[in-house]
Motif scaffolding. Sequence first.
Motif, PDB file in Angstrom:
ATOM      1  N   ASN A  25      20.807 -26.161 -36.355  1.00 50.10           N
ATOM      2  CA  ASN A  25      22.036 -26.821 -35.772  1.00 50.10           C
ATOM      3  C   ASN A  25      21.771 -27.817 -34.794  1.00 50.10           C
ATOM      4  OD1 ASN A  25      24.854 -25.606 -36.929  1.00 50.10           O
ATOM      5  ND2 ASN A  25      23.548 -23.839 -36.801  1.00 50.10           N
ATOM      6  N   ASP A  26      22.619 -28.769 -34.580  1.00 48.11           N
ATOM      7  CA  ASP A  26      22.684 -29.543 -33.445  1.00 48.11           C
ATOM      8  C   ASP A  26      23.600 -29.190 -32.669  1.00 48.11           C
ATOM      9  OD1 ASP A  26      21.647 -31.899 -31.952  1.00 48.11           O
ATOM     10  OD2 ASP A  26      23.092 -33.166 -33.022  1.00 48.11           O
ATOM     11  N   TRP A  27      23.142 -28.971 -31.549  1.00 48.42           N
ATOM     12  CA  TRP A  27      24.176 -28.382 -30.134  1.00 48.42           C
ATOM     13  C   TRP A  27      23.770 -28.446 -28.945  1.00 48.42           C
ATOM     14  CZ3 TRP A  27      25.067 -22.762 -28.561  1.00 48.42           C
ATOM     15  CH2 TRP A  27      26.237 -22.623 -27.870  1.00 48.42           C
ATOM     16  N   ASN A  28      24.432 -28.630 -28.226  1.00 45.27           N
ATOM     17  CA  ASN A  28      23.922 -28.996 -26.719  1.00 45.27           C
ATOM     18  C   ASN A  28      24.528 -27.962 -25.774  1.00 45.27           C
ATOM     19  OD1 ASN A  28      26.739 -29.593 -26.312  1.00 45.27           O
ATOM     20  ND2 ASN A  28      26.670 -31.515 -25.818  1.00 45.27           N
ATOM     21  N   MET A  29      24.775 -26.834 -26.262  1.00 41.66           N
ATOM     22  CA  MET A  29      25.257 -25.391 -25.611  1.00 41.66           C
ATOM     23  C   MET A  29      26.606 -25.722 -24.858  1.00 41.66           C
ATOM     24  SD  MET A  29      23.322 -23.029 -22.700  1.00 41.66           S
ATOM     25  CE  MET A  29      21.815 -22.947 -23.283  1.00 41.66           C
ATOM     26  N   ILE A  30      27.169 -26.835 -24.679  1.00 42.70           N
ATOM     27  CA  ILE A  30      28.407 -26.928 -23.952  1.00 42.70           C
ATOM     28  C   ILE A  30      29.602 -27.287 -24.845  1.00 42.70           C
ATOM     29  CG2 ILE A  30      29.576 -28.141 -21.987  1.00 42.70           C
ATOM     30  CD1 ILE A  30      26.385 -28.654 -21.164  1.00 42.70           C
ATOM     31  N   SER A  31      29.367 -28.531 -25.984  1.00 44.67           N
ATOM     32  CA  SER A  31      30.322 -28.806 -26.755  1.00 44.67           C
ATOM     33  C   SER A  31      31.026 -27.519 -27.708  1.00 44.67           C
ATOM     34  CB  SER A  31      29.876 -30.160 -27.468  1.00 44.67           C
ATOM     35  OG  SER A  31      29.670 -29.769 -28.669  1.00 44.67           O
ATOM     36  N   HIS A  42       8.050 -25.678 -23.123  1.00 43.55           N
ATOM     37  CA  HIS A  42       8.648 -26.245 -23.798  1.00 43.55           C
ATOM     38  C   HIS A  42       9.936 -25.880 -24.338  1.00 43.55           C
ATOM     39  CE1 HIS A  42       9.081 -30.153 -26.124  1.00 43.55           C
ATOM     40  NE2 HIS A  42       8.993 -29.725 -27.317  1.00 43.55           N
ATOM     41  N   LEU A  43       9.911 -24.453 -24.811  1.00 42.95           N
ATOM     42  CA  LEU A  43      11.009 -24.010 -25.090  1.00 42.95           C
ATOM     43  C   LEU A  43      12.176 -23.799 -24.081  1.00 42.95           C
ATOM     44  CD1 LEU A  43      12.633 -21.723 -26.852  1.00 42.95           C
ATOM     45  CD2 LEU A  43      11.336 -19.961 -26.156  1.00 42.95           C
ATOM     46  N   TYR A  44      11.630 -23.529 -22.630  1.00 45.65           N
ATOM     47  CA  TYR A  44      12.618 -23.295 -21.561  1.00 45.65           C
ATOM     48  C   TYR A  44      12.908 -24.895 -21.441  1.00 45.65           C
ATOM     49  CZ  TYR A  44      13.745 -23.542 -16.683  1.00 45.65           C
ATOM     50  OH  TYR A  44      14.516 -23.447 -15.587  1.00 45.65           O
ATOM     51  N   GLU A  45      12.128 -25.704 -21.676  1.00 44.53           N
ATOM     52  CA  GLU A  45      12.485 -27.140 -21.095  1.00 44.53           C
ATOM     53  C   GLU A  45      13.656 -27.851 -22.107  1.00 44.53           C
ATOM     54  OE1 GLU A  45       9.384 -29.828 -22.137  1.00 44.53           O
ATOM     55  OE2 GLU A  45       9.583 -30.872 -20.428  1.00 44.53           O
ATOM     56  N   LEU A  46      13.405 -27.464 -23.517  1.00 42.03           N
ATOM     57  CA  LEU A  46      14.452 -28.077 -24.344  1.00 42.03           C
ATOM     58  C   LEU A  46      15.709 -27.283 -24.211  1.00 42.03           C
ATOM     59  CD1 LEU A  46      12.267 -28.177 -27.771  1.00 42.03           C
ATOM     60  CD2 LEU A  46      13.326 -30.099 -26.395  1.00 42.03           C
ATOM     61  N   GLY A  47      15.589 -25.993 -24.181  1.00 45.08           N
ATOM     62  CA  GLY A  47      16.842 -25.148 -24.000  1.00 45.08           C
ATOM     63  C   GLY A  47      17.766 -25.098 -22.784  1.00 45.08           C
ATOM     64  N   PHE A  48      16.971 -25.225 -21.585  1.00 43.39           N
ATOM     65  CA  PHE A  48      17.745 -25.123 -20.206  1.00 43.39           C
ATOM     66  C   PHE A  48      17.657 -26.249 -19.447  1.00 43.39           C
ATOM     67  CE2 PHE A  48      17.075 -20.670 -21.800  1.00 43.39           C
ATOM     68  CZ  PHE A  48      18.273 -20.341 -21.765  1.00 43.39           C
ATOM     69  N   ILE A  49      16.990 -27.242 -19.964  1.00 45.37           N
ATOM     70  CA  ILE A  49      16.845 -28.435 -19.147  1.00 45.37           C
ATOM     71  C   ILE A  49      17.797 -29.450 -19.948  1.00 45.37           C
ATOM     72  CG2 ILE A  49      15.572 -30.172 -17.929  1.00 45.37           C
ATOM     73  CD1 ILE A  49      13.398 -28.011 -17.193  1.00 45.37           C
ATOM     74  N   ASN A  50      17.112 -29.658 -21.165  1.00 41.82           N
ATOM     75  CA  ASN A  50      17.661 -30.765 -22.073  1.00 41.82           C
ATOM     76  C   ASN A  50      19.025 -30.327 -22.914  1.00 41.82           C
ATOM     77  OD1 ASN A  50      15.218 -31.945 -21.181  1.00 41.82           O
ATOM     78  ND2 ASN A  50      14.265 -31.691 -23.186  1.00 41.82           N
ATOM     79  N   PHE A  51      19.095 -28.936 -22.954  1.00 40.23           N
ATOM     80  CA  PHE A  51      20.190 -28.486 -23.596  1.00 40.23           C
ATOM     81  C   PHE A  51      20.150 -28.806 -25.169  1.00 40.23           C
ATOM     82  CE2 PHE A  51      21.637 -28.227 -19.185  1.00 40.23           C
ATOM     83  CZ  PHE A  51      21.944 -27.232 -19.171  1.00 40.23           C
ATOM     84  N   SER A  52      19.023 -29.044 -25.695  1.00 39.83           N
ATOM     85  CA  SER A  52      18.691 -29.299 -27.036  1.00 39.83           C
ATOM     86  C   SER A  52      18.404 -27.975 -27.777  1.00 39.83           C
ATOM     87  CB  SER A  52      17.517 -30.172 -27.031  1.00 39.83           C
ATOM     88  OG  SER A  52      17.482 -30.318 -28.556  1.00 39.83           O
ATOM     89  N   ILE A  53      19.568 -26.962 -27.865  1.00 41.74           N
ATOM     90  CA  ILE A  53      19.611 -25.756 -28.530  1.00 41.74           C
ATOM     91  C   ILE A  53      18.776 -25.755 -29.764  1.00 41.74           C
ATOM     92  CG2 ILE A  53      20.753 -23.559 -29.009  1.00 41.74           C
ATOM     93  CD1 ILE A  53      20.680 -24.737 -26.002  1.00 41.74           C
ATOM     94  N   GLY A  54      19.200 -26.432 -30.687  1.00 44.24           N
ATOM     95  CA  GLY A  54      18.402 -26.464 -32.113  1.00 44.24           C
ATOM     96  C   GLY A  54      16.988 -26.572 -31.871  1.00 44.24           C
TER      97      GLY A  54
END
Lengths: 307, 296
Positions: free
Chosen positions: A54-60, A264-276
């Motif tokens: 999925n493409d998702w930013n955690m907030i939307s 990188h996992l942390y960076e993508l998930g909790f800094i860039n909010f690029s959950i997918g």
Amino acid sequence: MQLTKHDFSASIAGRIRRDWREWLIFLAFAGPNVALFAIFTYAPMVNNLILSFNDWNMISSDKAWVGLQNYIDVFTDSQFSRIFLNTIVFTAASVTLVLALGLGGGLLLNQKLRGRNAARSILFSPHILSGAAIAIVWIYIFDPRFGLIYAVLHPLGIQSPNWLTDPNWSMPAIVIVYVWKYLGYATVIYIAGLQAIPGDLYEAARVDGAGAWMRFRHVTLPGLSPVMFFLVLTSILSSFQSFDIINIMTKGGPINSTNTLIYHLYELGFINFSIGRAGVIGMILFVLMFVVTLLQLRYLDRQVNYA
Amino acid sequence: MNALMERDAQLIAQPAPAPSIRAEAALSKILGYSAVIVAVLIIGIPVFWLVTGALKTNREIFNASPQWLPSHLMLDNFANAWNGAPFGRYYINSFITTILGAACEITMAVTTAYALVFVRFPKRDWVFVLLLLALMVPEEVVIVPNYLTIANWRLVNTYAGIVLPGASIAFGTFLLRQYFRTLPPDLIDASRVDGAGHVRAMISIVAPVAAPAVATAGLLSVVAKWNDYLWPLIVTTTSDMRTLPIGISWLLDQEGNTEWGVVMAATLFVVVPVILVFLYAQRFLVSGIAAGAVKG
């Protein structure tokens, strides 16, 4: 006749009651643990797989199914090969150093020496200290203008490298910290392994005229091989999971020189909010660690069955 | 005389060690003592740097010609660290989450391992396999979905949110199960025939017999919770919910490079409790871990 039949059915009823009691006890004893795993391990594993499509930013509120797009994005990202390579380099360097230096330490400390137990405990102690605290202390130690390494090198007229700001020195720096933290653990495990090798094997080899090297090569190494296998696997797992040292000391930098899969996992998930994409990295890490853990379990199982 | 008999004869005769063997033993003793010294220095010097750093003034720290010892015992850094961030609160948070988390883990390890070994249940091996599966999913891999779960339950920035995802335990259960399997089954059967329930058999028979293994697992659990970094970092959002490791890394971001003395003092706040526990328990902790690795 009547009596025995009555007894028989009563005993069946009793047995069913007892069985039920056992089952309830089992559920009460093991249930909470398994339920928590269901919620915080199995389900999230599946969830992570779904998120990775999925493409998702955690907030939307809208998640868009994008199929394999995240996988394509991650693998074609210009930085990914560097991050993957960093993970391999960090793991290979730290595991090799911990295993080799630990073996040396274990062999030398496995003699009747005064202060041996104290040395063993002191060497082991960083293993139980907070990784965050250790990382902070080492930033100060590495400081090129007034750190410990500067204090040692300055009187010798050598300039300290810019450990944490020079991309050529940052990886060696975090490997040093990792090795410092885990060396004592390996040493302690090696000593236990050495003590499990029967002394008469050495005596027999000595009588047969085997020199120190031959005894090491043909008695010590084979005797230590299960312990080494255990150490290789546990060190690989713990280096994959090394997040605190990297996050505090370098945040993956400079210019991604210390960025590893876990960071990188942390960076993508909790800094860039690029959950997918974080989900994709999670799956890659999972596959890598799954293989290592399977090997480890086979080892532990064999130890128990044949010890 | 064949070689084997020759060897036996030599073994019986116990000849005095040849000079080369004595030289070899002396050499390995010398190397051994050097290893003791090197080991103590490798660990000791960075620790020395940490402790003296906490006692130095800024002028001593930022001196271009390095100063190894503080000129006098200065405790201002500790006071400044304590006042620079809510360390009292961090301590309370760390104590609460460590005790709750470790208590959950150790209780579940003992009850689950007991159930797997001593309670009859159809398909109990399947439950064991489920636990092994959990062992293969490191917590780091599922931090994003777990954060979403905790957020859904509105537990972000709460003690329950910090503790819950790590409350279950696979590895400790696995090790205790292996340990319980080595206990004689008669031990339990006898007490069960006497009419004791499983709860009593577990508490008054199995737990005391397995006390060393349980205590080792428990201490490791306490230390792991106290040092936990990634999850509390993600799931806490305000200063008053941070645990010590998160608190010191925030202090580093604020004061690093400018107030090393204060940061080192704060680092000591985190490591000293663990060092005290270690000093008290090191002998059996170290040997317990070693035994766990060698015997499985």
